[in-house]
Design an enzyme around this catalytic site. Structure first.
Site, PDB file in Angstrom:
ATOM      1  N   ASP A 187       1.800 -10.026  -2.503  1.00 13.38           N
ATOM      2  CA  ASP A 187       1.165  -9.221  -1.296  1.00 13.38           C
ATOM      3  C   ASP A 187       2.504  -8.470  -0.603  1.00 13.38           C
ATOM      4  O   ASP A 187       2.949  -8.498  -2.076  1.00 13.38           O
ATOM      5  CB  ASP A 187       1.937 -10.624   0.210  1.00 13.38           C
ATOM      6  CG  ASP A 187       1.097 -10.226   1.493  1.00 13.38           C
ATOM      7  OD1 ASP A 187       1.175 -10.522   2.224  1.00 13.38           O
ATOM      8  OD2 ASP A 187       0.324  -8.524   1.258  1.00 13.38           O
TER       9      ASP A 187
HETATM   10  C1  GLC Z   1       0.522  -7.371   4.840  1.00  9.13           C
HETATM   11  C2  GLC Z   1      -0.464  -9.047   4.803  1.00  9.13           C
HETATM   12  C3  GLC Z   1      -1.880  -8.741   4.070  1.00  9.13           C
HETATM   13  C4  GLC Z   1      -2.241  -7.433   3.759  1.00  9.13           C
HETATM   14  C5  GLC Z   1      -1.498  -6.436   2.702  1.00  9.13           C
HETATM   15  C6  GLC Z   1      -1.697  -4.462   2.868  1.00  9.13           C
HETATM   16  O1  GLC Z   1       1.635  -7.542   4.961  1.00  9.13           O
HETATM   17  O2  GLC Z   1       0.102  -9.777   4.617  1.00  9.13           O
HETATM   18  O3  GLC Z   1      -2.572  -9.384   4.753  1.00  9.13           O
HETATM   19  O4  GLC Z   1      -3.676  -7.246   3.196  1.00  9.13           O
HETATM   20  O5  GLC Z   1       0.304  -6.359   3.405  1.00  9.13           O
HETATM   21  O6  GLC Z   1      -2.023  -4.389   4.132  1.00  9.13           O
END
Ligand code: GLC
Length: 754
Positions: free
Chosen positions: A288
């Site tokens: 993430d």
């Molecule tokens: C965010 C979220 C994740 C998302 C990623 C890209 O922090 O936790 O669900 O896909 O970053 O935006």
């Protein structure tokens, strides 16, 4: 015209070219491993590490990414993927730059397509309230088609985190509290996103997130600590992930949280022991947002080299935001903290995904301006958004059959009041995912508000209609309340539209209070007395609103319905659509009850009535919820026969048939979600008082009935025990069937030993 003897060869030439092209097409997809190895042999270490780096695109950088620096990095093969990039022309430039790199490895574009891409559907929690698996798959099909047409190859969805805590802002992204419903929906989303061929331009690679346990953060606070037994992890949290993996999900995403002290990105037990070894799943795992780097902040890694080593060795492959791997992975190799083989494993997974997506055969297959123009925002997409929004709405109260509103009714003057009666500029009726991402050039005209539709529709039916927007600022003022009182005084019936702003929904939007903010709940109190009130709630999570609920004669949960808000709401209020939504999450009476969920253990002292001493309850609140999991009313009524079983005992491998007859005893046609629950009365360990094990959504004309039969085997009765065995214990079970998890018919059966 002089005859050219070579003309006759042109058809053959064209055929040979097509054959060569299609065989190239087939070759690269069918001989992926051969192609990967050929490429790996040519790649330098820097180019390999480059494939493991995903950098932010223009949503995050705030600029249209024309920066020479990014293009230069792409040209040198130092980037494998770009996320959250919206500018279509830039994507073409970036892919052209990749084609100028030494090995011409294409870039993969990732994006959060959470509830639609250009056409915005109800939030995922609302979609879950439809219990309509086919509908959810169709929604994902459209979302993937639009995103694919706009140059995205990979979506960071489905989010399959089970949660029992409505304080957590991200409950809106998931399917609620139940692993069985969550598993059905997770698999449907993967099917819809990935279609039958990842190399098709209408499909995306799915990314199952957030692995794992994120929905169980302490206090419902985003990114917070998660601690749970392996038994709860396997019985409650993992089933939707397993269902998504079994449905062929191409990628997974790490969670931000620690699980039992270990940051999920570096949790070898999760990513390798369970996901890769036990489930035999070998796709790409992406972090993430900087979750690799956050292992240092968690205090579980010393520095970027240590973090890079721990995350790669755990089985995670790609670094979203790139810095930890860019700064630490080569050092980790030099210091023998990782092996070249481990790096190569991760690189192969990235290359495999790009081959599967057809990006090597045609890097521009989803970067075709003509196809994009012809594909985005088709009218039929909005038709489905309207149907889904209406089907997601949950009727919680309807005293005296106040709804639906019809010209034959006793009312003539209708006042529509509240902050969400006609909210245009506030970016409401959806979530931050569509507002911040994919909706950068937010165009408020694309959302059809309640007033947009209700006012002309009702006036055409002969009603007098006023619209009074109040509480639009930070809080409801005396001026707002007096406007509401005046408007309601001049009306026979009041429709109050309250709820949450779009930007109050989603990541980093946890709340300590589930009450309507800005004192919105007082609106109902200030209305002129003795005016029937229809309360419409635009919510992204279970809310607590006892005063407004008491004051209203009818209460409809509309969730965040997306672009077709007004049409869907009008379809339900007018009776064109009979509401059939059922709660995918328990609604508490108050925050003190949290966590509150239907599939709880009985305890040794279950409380029957509030105040019953020496039992598991509160002095100041009942233990029962405001509204239970699976609950939702209709404009008609359904009656259930007693449950009949084809046998009272089954052995492992035998099938128990559980049947009921459901009758529509009301005055209009309607749909009902018939739910099947079991209770294990004599297991080796305490088991939940109910567990959803089946459901069927049926439609019945007035007076019609249907025999619904569920099949159960010992496999449906199995669970993970504390010895990590997955098995069903012989003994006695109860089976329940009903229209929610509380009001059910019951019967009993026995599972015999072998
Ligand atoms: C965010 C979220 C994740 C998302 C990623 C890209 O922090 O936790 O669900 O896909 O970053 O935006």
């Amino acid at each position: 015209m002089q005859y050219n003897p070579y003309l006759r060869f042109i058809p053959t030439l064209i055929f040979m070219l097509l054959l060569n092209w299609s065989s190239a097409q087939k070759t690269s997809v069918q001989n992926i491993d051969t192609n990967i190895e050929a490429l790996m042999k040519k790649m330098t270490l820097d180019e390999k590490i480059g494939q493991l780096l995903q950098v932010p695109g223009d949503i995050s950088t705030g600029t249209d990414v024309q920066s020479d620096d990014l293009l230069k990095q792409v040209k040198t093969g130092m980037i494998g993927s770009i996320l959250s990039h919206t500018n279509f022309d830039n994507k073409i430039k970036i892919q052209r730059a990749a084609m100028e790199s030494r090995l011409k490895i294409p870039i993969i574009f990732g994006f959060d397509v959470i509830h639609g891409y250009k056409t915005i559907f109800p939030i995922p929690l609302a979609q879950a309230a439809t219990w309509d698996i086919d509908l959810i798959e169709r929604i994902e099909r459209i979302a993937a088609t639009e995103a694919g047409a706009d140059g995205q190859n990979w979506t960071f969805a489905p989010m399959v985190d089970i949660s029992r805590d409505p304080r957590w802002g991200r409950v809106m992204e998931g399917a609620g509290e139940d692993p069985f419903l969550g598993s059905q929906i997770a698999a449907a989303r993967v099917r819809g996103i990935q279609g039958n061929d990842l190399a098709d331009k209408t499909t995306l690679a799915a990314c199952v997130k957030h692995f794992a346990g994120y929905g169980f953060t302490e206090g419902g606070r985003d990114y917070n600590t998660v601690d749970m037994s392996e038994q709860r992890l396997r019985n409650i949290v993992l089933p939707p992930f397993k269902a998504a993996a079994d449905a062929g999900a191409a990628t997974f995403m790490n969670a931000f949280n620690t699980l039992n002290g270990v940051p999920a990105s570096m949790d070898k037990h999760l990513v390798t022991d369970i996901l890769r070894d036990e489930w035999a799943w070998n796709g790409l795992v992406v972090s993430d947002w900087n979750s690799f780097g956050e292992t240092i902040i968690h205090g579980a890694a010393d520095n970027e080299m240590d973090a890079a080593a721990k995350c790669l060795n755990a089985g995670s492959d790609m670094d979203m935001t790139a810095t930890t791997f860019r700064n630490g992975l080569k050092k980790a190799l030099e210091n023998k903290r990782v092996t070249q083989e481990k790096i190569d494993e991760a690189v192969r997974r990235v290359l495999r995904l790009k081959f599967q997506l057809g990006l090597f055969d045609d890097p521009f297959r989803q970067l075709d301006p003509t196809y994009r123009e012809a594909t985005l925002e088709k009218p039929e997409y909005r038709d489905l958004a309207r149907k889904a929004a209406a089907e997601s709405m949950v009727l919680l109260k309807n005293e005296g059959g106040l709804l639906p509103l019809t010209p034959e009714g006793p009312f003539r003057r209708i006042a529509i009041i509240g902050p969400y009666a006609n909210s245009k500029g506030h970016k409401d009726y959806m979530s931050f995912w569509t507002l911040g991402l994919g909706m950068r050039e937010y165009d408020s005209t694309k959302v059809v508000t309640p007033a947009d539709v209700l006012k002309p529709f009702l006036e055409k039916q002969g009603f007098e209609v006023t619209v009074t927007e109040i509480c639009l600022d930070a809080t409801c003022s005396e001026r707002d309340y007096s406007a509401a009182r005046t408007a309601s005084q001049q009306a026979d019936l009041v429709i109050v539209c309250v709820g949450e702003q779009g930007f109050q929904c989603g990541e980093s939007r946890s709340v300590a209070s589930l009450e309507l903010n800005n004192d919105q709940e007082n609106i109902a109190r200030y209305l002129y007395p003795r005016k029937p009130v229809v309360l419409v709630m635009f919510n992204s999570r279970p809310m607590v609103f006892p005063k407004a609920y008491e004051k209203a004669s009818a209460v409809l949960l509309a969730w965040q319905p997306g672009f077709e808000t007004g049409n869907a709401l009008n379809d339900v209020l007018s009776g064109k659509v009979n509401p059939s939504g059922k709660l995918p999450m328990t609604f508490p009476r108050n925050e003190g009850q949290i966590p509150i969920y239907y599939n709880h253990l009985n305890t040794g002292r279950p409380q029957q009535d509030q105040g019953q001493m020496w039992t598991s309850g509160y002095l100041d609140s009942p233990v029962s919820p405001a509204f239970p999991f699976g609950y939702g009313m209709s404009y008609t009524n359904f009656s259930y026969s007693e449950i009949t079983l084809n046998k009272s005992k089954i052995r492992p491998g035998e099938t128990l048939e559980v049947s009921v007859t459901v009758t529509n005893t009301g005055e209009v046609a309607g749909s009902e979600v018939v739910q099947l629950y079991i209770q294990d009365l004599s297991a080796d360990i305490a088991r939940p008082v109910k567990e959803l094990k089946g459901f069927e959504k049926i439609s019945l004309e007035k007076g019609a009935q249907k025999r619904v039969t569920f099949k159960i085997t010992d496999k449906d009765l199995a669970y993970w025990n504390n010895e990590l065995q997955y098995k069903a214990d012989p003994g006695f079970f109860k089976v329940y069937v009903g229209g929610d998890s509380r009001y059910v018919k019951s019967n009993s059966f026995e599972l015999q030993a072998q």
